[in-house]
Structure formats: C-alpha cells, structure tokens
Scaffold this motif. Structure first.
Motif, PDB file in Angstrom:
ATOM      1  N   ARG B  20     -12.402   2.744   1.497  1.00 47.38           N
ATOM      2  CA  ARG B  20     -11.772   3.874   2.181  1.00 47.38           C
ATOM      3  C   ARG B  20     -10.272   3.887   1.909  1.00 47.38           C
ATOM      4  NH1 ARG B  20     -16.143   2.949   5.986  1.00 47.38           N
ATOM      5  NH2 ARG B  20     -15.123   1.058   6.650  1.00 47.38           N
ATOM      6  N   PHE B  21      -9.737   2.715   1.560  1.00 43.00           N
ATOM      7  CA  PHE B  21      -8.320   2.625   1.226  1.00 43.00           C
ATOM      8  C   PHE B  21      -8.149   2.817  -0.274  1.00 43.00           C
ATOM      9  CE2 PHE B  21     -10.307  -1.526   1.217  1.00 43.00           C
ATOM     10  CZ  PHE B  21      -9.949  -2.041  -0.016  1.00 43.00           C
ATOM     11  N   ASN B  22      -6.910   3.047  -0.703  1.00 45.97           N
ATOM     12  CA  ASN B  22      -6.645   3.132  -2.135  1.00 45.97           C
ATOM     13  C   ASN B  22      -6.493   1.725  -2.687  1.00 45.97           C
ATOM     14  OD1 ASN B  22      -6.635   5.876  -2.492  1.00 45.97           O
ATOM     15  ND2 ASN B  22      -4.497   6.065  -1.822  1.00 45.97           N
ATOM     16  N   SER B  37       7.877  -1.061   1.078  1.00 48.83           N
ATOM     17  CA  SER B  37       7.774  -1.584   2.445  1.00 48.83           C
ATOM     18  C   SER B  37       8.815  -2.651   2.755  1.00 48.83           C
ATOM     19  CB  SER B  37       6.379  -2.177   2.660  1.00 48.83           C
ATOM     20  OG  SER B  37       5.387  -1.231   2.408  1.00 48.83           O
ATOM     21  N   SER B 184      -1.412 -10.833  10.417  1.00 52.81           N
ATOM     22  CA  SER B 184      -1.739  -9.393  10.313  1.00 52.81           C
ATOM     23  C   SER B 184      -2.505  -8.894  11.541  1.00 52.81           C
ATOM     24  CB  SER B 184      -2.526  -9.092   9.037  1.00 52.81           C
ATOM     25  OG  SER B 184      -3.761  -9.768   9.028  1.00 52.81           O
ATOM     26  N   LEU B 185      -3.640  -9.493  11.824  1.00 53.66           N
ATOM     27  CA  LEU B 185      -4.406  -9.021  12.971  1.00 53.66           C
ATOM     28  C   LEU B 185      -4.005  -9.714  14.265  1.00 53.66           C
ATOM     29  CD1 LEU B 185      -7.971  -8.234  11.594  1.00 53.66           C
ATOM     30  CD2 LEU B 185      -6.026  -6.724  11.987  1.00 53.66           C
ATOM     31  N   TYR B 188      -1.838  -7.223  15.624  1.00 57.80           N
ATOM     32  CA  TYR B 188      -2.641  -6.075  16.086  1.00 57.80           C
ATOM     33  C   TYR B 188      -2.930  -6.222  17.582  1.00 57.80           C
ATOM     34  CZ  TYR B 188      -6.685  -2.836  15.927  1.00 57.80           C
ATOM     35  OH  TYR B 188      -7.568  -1.813  16.119  1.00 57.80           O
ATOM     36  N   PHE B 211      -2.919  -6.198   3.215  1.00 54.92           N
ATOM     37  CA  PHE B 211      -2.783  -5.068   2.296  1.00 54.92           C
ATOM     38  C   PHE B 211      -3.674  -5.309   1.066  1.00 54.92           C
ATOM     39  CE2 PHE B 211      -0.653  -2.725  -1.100  1.00 54.92           C
ATOM     40  CZ  PHE B 211      -0.437  -1.501  -0.493  1.00 54.92           C
ATOM     41  N   PRO B 212      -4.313  -4.311   0.496  1.00 60.52           N
ATOM     42  CA  PRO B 212      -4.233  -2.879   0.788  1.00 60.52           C
ATOM     43  C   PRO B 212      -5.288  -2.375   1.770  1.00 60.52           C
ATOM     44  CG  PRO B 212      -5.421  -3.195  -1.242  1.00 60.52           C
ATOM     45  CD  PRO B 212      -5.076  -4.568  -0.745  1.00 60.52           C
ATOM     46  N   GLU B 213      -6.033  -3.261   2.368  1.00 63.94           N
ATOM     47  CA  GLU B 213      -7.040  -2.809   3.327  1.00 63.94           C
ATOM     48  C   GLU B 213      -6.367  -2.356   4.626  1.00 63.94           C
ATOM     49  OE1 GLU B 213      -9.931  -5.828   4.182  1.00 63.94           O
ATOM     50  OE2 GLU B 213     -11.521  -4.326   4.147  1.00 63.94           O
ATOM     51  N   ARG B 214      -5.239  -2.986   4.918  1.00 63.65           N
ATOM     52  CA  ARG B 214      -4.481  -2.588   6.108  1.00 63.65           C
ATOM     53  C   ARG B 214      -3.040  -2.250   5.708  1.00 63.65           C
ATOM     54  NH1 ARG B 214      -8.162  -6.059   7.890  1.00 63.65           N
ATOM     55  NH2 ARG B 214      -6.983  -7.908   7.415  1.00 63.65           N
ATOM     56  N   TYR B 215      -2.299  -1.711   6.673  1.00 57.55           N
ATOM     57  CA  TYR B 215      -0.972  -1.171   6.369  1.00 57.55           C
ATOM     58  C   TYR B 215       0.105  -2.259   6.399  1.00 57.55           C
ATOM     59  CZ  TYR B 215      -3.112   3.365   7.436  1.00 57.55           C
ATOM     60  OH  TYR B 215      -3.918   4.480   7.456  1.00 57.55           O
ATOM     61  N   LEU B 217       3.289  -1.669   6.988  1.00 63.03           N
ATOM     62  CA  LEU B 217       4.231  -1.430   8.093  1.00 63.03           C
ATOM     63  C   LEU B 217       3.669  -1.813   9.453  1.00 63.03           C
ATOM     64  CD1 LEU B 217       6.202   1.875   7.386  1.00 63.03           C
ATOM     65  CD2 LEU B 217       6.899  -0.483   7.042  1.00 63.03           C
ATOM     66  N   ALA B 218       2.352  -1.831   9.574  1.00 67.72           N
ATOM     67  CA  ALA B 218       1.759  -2.251  10.845  1.00 67.72           C
ATOM     68  C   ALA B 218       2.134  -3.712  11.106  1.00 67.72           C
ATOM     69  CB  ALA B 218       0.244  -2.078  10.794  1.00 67.72           C
TER      70      ALA B 218
END
Lengths: 220, 252
Positions: B20-22, B37, B184-185, B188, B211-215, B217-218
């Motif tokens: 779903r991600f690029n 980023s 990362s999480l 979250y 990244f790249p599955e998650r952002y 900047l998050a």
C-alpha cells in the motif's frame, strides 16, 4: 493536549465502554472537569438494554457533555443493525447527531456490510467510521462515496504509509477526520504521519480541524 | 531543537505482495527521502531477505549499502548447520560490506532461534557485540524473544516494532542489560518513549522509523516532541546507536 496543540478532544470513557456498572457517568464527570476541552460520545452497550434505555432517557439533560453516541460492536459482540441499538440510532437520526462506530474490515459486527445497512437506514445520523474499516480501505472509500453521511476517521490508519494518500486521492479531503485513540496512541506521531503524507495545506486544514468543526457545528 | 537522526529500522526493495506504500527501489531514492525528512544515516535491510531468500537478499543489500557511507547494512541469519548464510568468513564479510547488525525471522523462515541451533555462532555474536535486530511485526513472537534471551542473556538485541507492549518489553529491559527498544512504534504509543525513559533511562532506546512502510515524520515528531530532556533526545536520535556500532569487534 496542551503540549500537543490539541484544542478539543471528543472521547468515550473506557469505563463507559467496558464497565457497564460505571457506564456513562464516567463520561459526564470527565467532561465537567474540563468543559472547555472535552466532549463525550454516550456509550451504547446493547448487551444491557435497560441501561441504554436509561441513557437515552437522560441524554438530552447533558447538552454540555454529549455530542453523539459511540458503538463498539466488535467488543460488545453485537452487530450494528441489531435491534438493541435502535433507540440510539433513531435518536441520532432524528437529531442529526454524530455516531462514532468502531469499524474493522472483515468484521461481522461492524464491517462494511453492517455499515452500509446503517447508513441507508439512518441517513440523518452523521456516521464516523472509527479506523475506517481497517484493512478494507477501498470499501471505506466506497461507503463514503455512496453515503454523504459517512465520514472516515484516521485512528490506526496512520501506522501504515499510503492509506491516507489513497483516501484523499479517491475521496478528497472533506470527509476525513483526525483521530488518534489517545491515550493509547500519541498525537505527535499522528500529526507527523499526516504532515508526511504529502497533502496540500487546504487538505491538511480539512483533516486536522475543519471537518471536525463542521461535524460538531454548534461548538465552533 | 534539531537532532542528528540515525535510523536503525529502514528497508529497501519491492515486497512480494501488494504494497500500500510506495516501495523504495534504490539507495538513491532512500537517501532522497532521508534528506527530505532530515535523517542523516540509516541501517537498512532488503525486503527480499525476508520475502524471498536470505542469501540473495543479503547479496542485493550489499550492493545498495556500498554505494554511500550514510547507509549501513543488516544481514539476515539462517541456521549455521545448513551453511546457507553462515560461512567461514562471515564476520570478515560483514566488515567488508559495512554490515553492522543482523536480523532473524525464525517463525517465517522456519527455524528456532535457540542455543540448540545457534550455540557457538551466537556466542561469537555476543562476544563481538554485534546487535541482533528482531521485529515483533515480522517473524518472531514475544515468547521467541524471551527464549532466545534466556539462552543468550548478554546478547545485544534491538527489539523493533514493539508498539504498546510495556508488559512484554520492560521485564526484558530489567533483566538483560544489552536489550534496546527501537522507537518507531514505541513513539506511536502515547507516553511510550517518556515512560520507558523514566523507568530505564534514555540509553535503552534507539531511533527507528520503519520507513517506507511507515512515515519518517511520525517517528521524528514522536521523538522531537517527547516530554524528555534534549540530552536524552540526542542519545536516542543517534548517540546510542553510534555507541553500539563503535563497540562492534569484527576481529577476534
């Protein structure tokens, strides 16, 4: 919330959702402690029709507290169109109130099929799809396109890159509402993720606040 | 404040399934995203190391990593007995290819990450202070992590993609001094970073994005705005990982 730049939080107390013996009293007390920043969804647990009946009877006495209803069908193990939700659905329909639904892809309780029936039957209610049918993203888009009273919410959506981008591309930014499931999840994580999704400034304003302001109308 | 970010948890390559991600296909593309980023360095792995073949994936990764000194690599392990990945010149090969960490996906690649399987090899990994990255989102369960650390209590182990899991992760931080959590999480979760720093200090956290599955900047916002000191933020953003890497002994 102050530290995170969050002006208002619409929430439903865990006790109201998970402890019927405490119920919505927890919502009422929390909002009244911080009336400038909090509003609550009145929890509807269909397993206890007598409590639902009582909450419906008193709902109008708390215009300072409630903005609508919250249905947690997956956890309460009762599909959205079960008759026991009917008093709340009908009330929301008539009064054009918000109904926040926990929604999940593939669920028999609050998946796309149930949502479609509800949106058709109760077209006056403003239906907010919490988690946007998690996993069945295209179904959520389709539902929002078909039913103008459906809005998509972003909690648990932003932990994966690409979904919000797809929502905005297929649906535009006017029906997508910022949400986090705080205090489970972190406001800044979500804010960073949404900023990183490459939306234009107008779309960011829609998602972060404008759409919610429109839904909550009288408060803003 | 501005921080130097060193991302321990990024991957490259096109997944076998519908993404779903690029996906990020090249190291140039990854570096471009990092520049946008504000991320200076990254440790990456290649999705083929998981989806397709540890051997081929490790080889493809080497090519990506060697193109720039801002990237470091992470090889995927398989049991030594089969001789697929662990060969005589394994550690020399790591140094030659700028590989500074290992990963394992035992549940997905069908082996046990245990003393029976990895006895002498993981003893060497411990002695050489090479970090092993384990993702709770891919290929291992919490019980697998617990069993491994019982067998190798001094292992430098970085647990990735852990989310709301203090009840699982904190006992490990308490018992095993070389266990770290990737952020990362963790960021979250509301108060995820803050509560862990209060309980165990900032030394036990390492910045990562998924990244790249998650952002990007998050994860960046999660750390930048965490309610901890700037000194602690600097440790998490890059210093802890720099220290782990500088402790690696490729030569015996």
């Amino acid at each position: 919330m102050k530290r995170n730049g969050v002006k208002m939080l619409a929430f439903c107390h865990h006790a109201a959702l998970f402890a019927p013996d405490i119920g919505n009293q927890a919502n009422i007390e929390a909002v009244r402690l911080f009336p400038k920043h909090l509003r609550a969804y009145c929890a509807v647990n269909p397993n206890y029709p007598e409590i639902v009946k009582k909450d419906m009877r008193t709902f109008a006495s708390y215009p300072d507290v409630y903005i609508g209803f919250k249905f947690l069908a997956d956890y309460h193990e009762c599909p959205l169109m079960d008759g026991r939700y009917k008093p709340a659905w009908e009330y929301a329909d008539t009064k054009k109130l918000l109904v926040l639904l926990h929604t999940w892809g593939g669920s028999h309780y609050d998946g796309p099929e149930q949502i479609e029936k509800a949106a058709r039957e109760y077209s006056g209610a403003k239906i907010l799809l919490g988690h946007s049918c998690h996993g069945e993203w295209d179904k959520a888009i389709e539902l929002a396109k078909t039913f103008p009273n459906i809005h998509l919410e972003l909690c648990a959506v932003m932990d994966e890159r690409g979904i919000l981008e797809r929502f905005v591309e297929k649906l535009g930014s006017k029906r997508i509402v910022f949400g986090t499931d705080f205090p489970w999840f972190n406001h800044h994580y979500y804010i960073g993720a949404i900023i990183n999704a490459g939306l234009c400034d107008e779309a960011l304003h829609d998602v972060f606040h404008r759409n919610a302001e429109k839904l909550l109308g009288v408060l803003f | 404040m501005s921080l130097n970010f060193f991302d321990i948890n990024a991957f490259i390559g096109r997944p076998k399934g519908k993404a779903r991600f690029n996906p990020i296909a090249s190291s140039a593309e990854l570096l471009g995203a990092m520049d946008t980023s504000g991320i200076q360095k990254a440790v990456l792995w290649h999705i083929s190391q998981y989806d397709y073949s540890a051997v081929e994936g490790n080889r493809i990764l080497n090519e990506m990593v060697l193109k720039t000194d801002r990237l470091f690599g992470c090889w995927t392990l398989l049991p030594p007995q089969t001789g697929e990945v662990i060969t005589d010149d394994f550690f020399a090969g790591m140094e030659r290819n700028r590989i500074i960490a290992l990963r394992a996906f035992p549940d997905f690649h069908r082996f046990f990450l245990s003393r029976t399987v990895f006895n002498g090899f993981l003893e060497e990994v411990v002695a050489r202070r090479i970090p092993l990255l384990l993702s709770l989102a891919r290929g291992i369960s919490w019980s697998g992590v617990y069993n491994l650390l019982q067998d190798f209590p001094d292992l430098t182990c970085i647990l990735c993609e852990i989310g709301l899991a203090n009840r699982f992760s904190w006992p490990l931080l308490e018992h095993y001094p070389n266990v770290y959590l990737e952020t990362s999480l963790l960021s979250y979760a509301a108060e995820g970073i803050e509560s862990t720093v209060r309980r165990f200090g900032a030394r036990r956290l390492v910045f990562g994005t998924g990244f790249p599955e998650r952002y990007h900047l998050a994860a960046i916002m999660g750390l930048l705005h965490a309610d901890i000191s700037n000194v602690d933020k600097e440790k998490i953003a890059c210093q802890n990982l720099d220290n782990i890497i500088s402790g690696i002994k490729y030569d015996k």
